[in-house]
Design a protein around this motif. Structure first.
Motif: not given
Length: 633
Positions: A441, A456, A458-459
């Protein structure tokens, strides 16, 4: 005597006879004995010749220097030219009128004196003849009387000759003055002609200037009209811009309110997730405690049955897919293929039976190398808008990331070969991209814009920017929070991404040349740094100290992005040379272990080891990829 007189009195010559010569001529005539023969005839001839000569000379002197037909006058300028000539005539001839009159008087006086002189000479001859006759008749008494008369006549003759000489001298001077004045008039006429020509040229230039002024005036009018049109358009654009600015301010205010609401909703969602996580953690802890108690009970039961169930140990199966065997350096090329339509910049084994390649043609390709006779394509990943510079695969072998010259990086799924993420934000070529976490990730990218960005996934944002003060050529993840990067300023830098300080590296090592690549083995103990001067440096990343330097005359790095690799067990280091050979070093002895030569005819740009250490990959600028393997299974 007649010849001398005609020579001195001739005014037709361009240069007048000097007065001294004239006086000498008349003196010689007086000193010579008089001749009374044909005196009347001489007088008539001289008088007629002198009158004719005087009249011809005077007419010739009065003749203008330039003929009236010397100039061709245009019809349009005739009136103005005649007026100018009349004015010039009044200006230039008036001062010489008195001179011409005086010259005419002097000339008439000279003519009279010449006639008088001739007459006196005739009288003198007659008196001499009379003297001779009377001397014979009268004797000595009349001789004295005649001598007195002769002396008086000679005096008169001398005075007359002196007056004649003075008159001739004045005539000569006047003639010279007339010639000088004629020269001046000629010069003035030439100057006047030049001025007239200059005036005509200036008038032509004036006409052309007037035409140019009229053309420029029309252009100015057109430009003024265009300026007015543009001013109107500008006013409309300014009005539109003000309206758009008002709309932008309203949109920003609405965006701010929406962001506040989003933050509020996210906070509520995070609180809910925290509550659920707390419940889940509590449930996991209870389940773990229950499982531990069950396992302890089961282990007690198994220990009781250990003596009777010995075969269970030998029937247990172990997973050896990730087992690192001792590295076996192959010596023979098994397969050769033209993988791309341009330079191949990077290769990497996906597993022992497949590998990935990428190149300047902007494609990432996946290949199946199970067969010993043929390499088969599996998939082609596109979407890059520039040359691909680096590829990496996560630990689960579910995603592949590629950096590109288009200032971005892209991530594809290896299951369905679809594009999942596009990482944009660099302002220079992205030279390296690596997964840096076990859960795939987080990704780090290094660029020529002198920054390293941590993403990142995920974000879906850039979580950190590291300012490295030099262009980054390659990077590698040593641990979950530790990065090592190579740079064009001959340094290898280590970064701890947990720190808030992003302008300075944790540690750095200065090497002997530009760093073209950095690589580490599967155990992630040492870093292999390749420099442009043809040296390989083994660095202990904990101490940040060079532990070994691998040098060979056979190794010559041919590009700023050549990739060198370590074997999976860290025993060997491999790099491609500019002459198409592979140089393999023994890290422990720091000597060349093998030099492999094959069908590479250009600079080898990248190399790779398989996970089991039995296969090699090498790629060059000539589009070729060679798989090295001695085993046939």
């Amino acid at each position: 005597m007649s010849n001398s007189t005609s020579e001195t009195s001739s005014p037709t010559s361009e240069t007048a006879t000097p007065a001294s010569e004239t006086q000498t001529t008349y003196s010689s005539e007086l000193s010579s004995p008089p001749n009374t023969d044909n005196v009347d005839t001489k007088l008539e001839n001289i008088s007629s010749g002198e009158e004719a000569g005087v009249s011809r000379s005077y007419e010739q002197q009065r003749t203008p220097v330039f003929s009236p037909h010397a100039f061709r006058i245009a019809t349009g300028d005739r009136v103005s030219l005649l007026q100018g000539l009349r004015k010039r005539n009044l200006r230039e001839s008036t001062p010489f009128v008195n001179l011409f009159q005086e010259h005419e008087l002097i000339y008439n006086r000279v003519e009279q004196l010449q006639k008088k002189t001739i007459q006196l000479q005739i009288d003198n001859e007659r008196l001499k003849q009379t003297k001779d006759a009377s001397f014979n008749s009268q004797g000595e008494h009349s001789d004295s009387h005649l001598r007195n008369e002769l002396s008086e006549l000679e005096k008169r003759l001398y005075e007359t000759q002196r007056d004649l000489t003075t008159a001739l001298r004045g005539k000569d001077e006047n003639s010279q003055k007339i010639l000088d004045l004629n020269d001046k008039i000629r010069q003035k006429d030439d100057a006047l002609a030049q001025r007239d020509q200059k005036m005509r040229n200036l008038e032509a230039e004036l006409e052309s200037a007037k035409k140019t002024i009229s053309q420029m005036s029309s252009k100015i009018e057109i430009l003024e009209e265009q300026k007015q049109v543009q001013a109107d358009e500008y006013s409309l654009l300014a009005l539109s811009c003000s309206q758009f600015e008002e709309r932008l301010l309203k949109s920003e205010e609405e965006n701010r309110l929406i962001l506040q609401q989003c933050v509020k909703f996210k906070q509520q969602f995070a609180d809910q997730l925290n509550d659920k996580n707390a419940e889940f953690i509590a449930g996991q802890a209870a389940a773990r405690d229950k499982k531990v108690s069950d396992n302890v009970r089961e282990m007690g039961e198994k220990l009781k049955q250990l003596d009777t169930d010995k075969e269970a140990i030998f029937t247990t199966k172990y997973d050896v897919t990730n087992l690192i065997l001792a590295t076996d350096i192959p010596e023979n090329p098994r397969n050769t293929l033209e993988a791309h339509t341009d330079e191949v910049t990077c290769v990497r084994f996906l597993n022992n039976n497949s590998f990935i390649s990428a190149g300047v043609d902007r494609f990432v390709k996946i290949w199946d190398c199970t067969s010993a006779t043929q390499i088969k394509p599996i998939a082609t990943l596109s979407s890059c808008n520039g040359a691909v510079t680096c590829i990496d695969v996560d630990q689960q072998e579910s995603c592949v990331v590629a950096s590109s010259y288009d200032n971005s990086s892209r991530i594809w799924s290896l299951k369905d070969h679809r594009l999942k993420h596009s990482l944009t934000g660099h302002t220079g070529k992205v030279m390296a991209a690596r997964f840096i976490s076990d859960d795939s990730h987080k990704v780090a990218t290094g660029s020529y814009d002198r920054t390293i960005k941590v993403w990142d996934l995920k974000q879906r944002l850039c979580s950190m920017v590291l300012h490295c003060h030099s262009s980054c050529t390659d990077l590698v993840a040593m641990e979950a929070n530790l990065l090592c990067s190579g740079h064009l300023d001959k340094r290898v830098r280590c970064w701890d991404i947990r720190r808030s300080q992003t302008d300075f590296a944790t540690n750095e090592v200065l090497l002997s040349g530009k760093v073209t690549s950095v690589h580490t083995g599967r155990e992630r103990r040492d870093i292999l740094a390749c420099t442009k001067d043809g040296q390989l440096h083994v660095i202990d990343h904990r101490m940040m100290k060079v532990t070994a330097t691998l040098v060979s005359d056979s190794l010559k790095i041919g590009a700023d992005y050549c990739r060198a690799t370590l074997s999976p067990d860290g025993r060997f280091a491999m790099a491609g040379s500019s002459d198409g050979t592979l140089v393999i070093f023994d890290v422990n002895s720091q000597n060349v272990s093998k030099i492999l030569k094959a069908q590479h005819h250009s600079v080898i740009l990248c190399t790779a080891w398989s996970n089991d250490g039995t296969k090699l990959l090498s790629a060059d600028k000539g589009k070729k990829v060679i798989l090295w393997c001695d085993r046939t299974y």
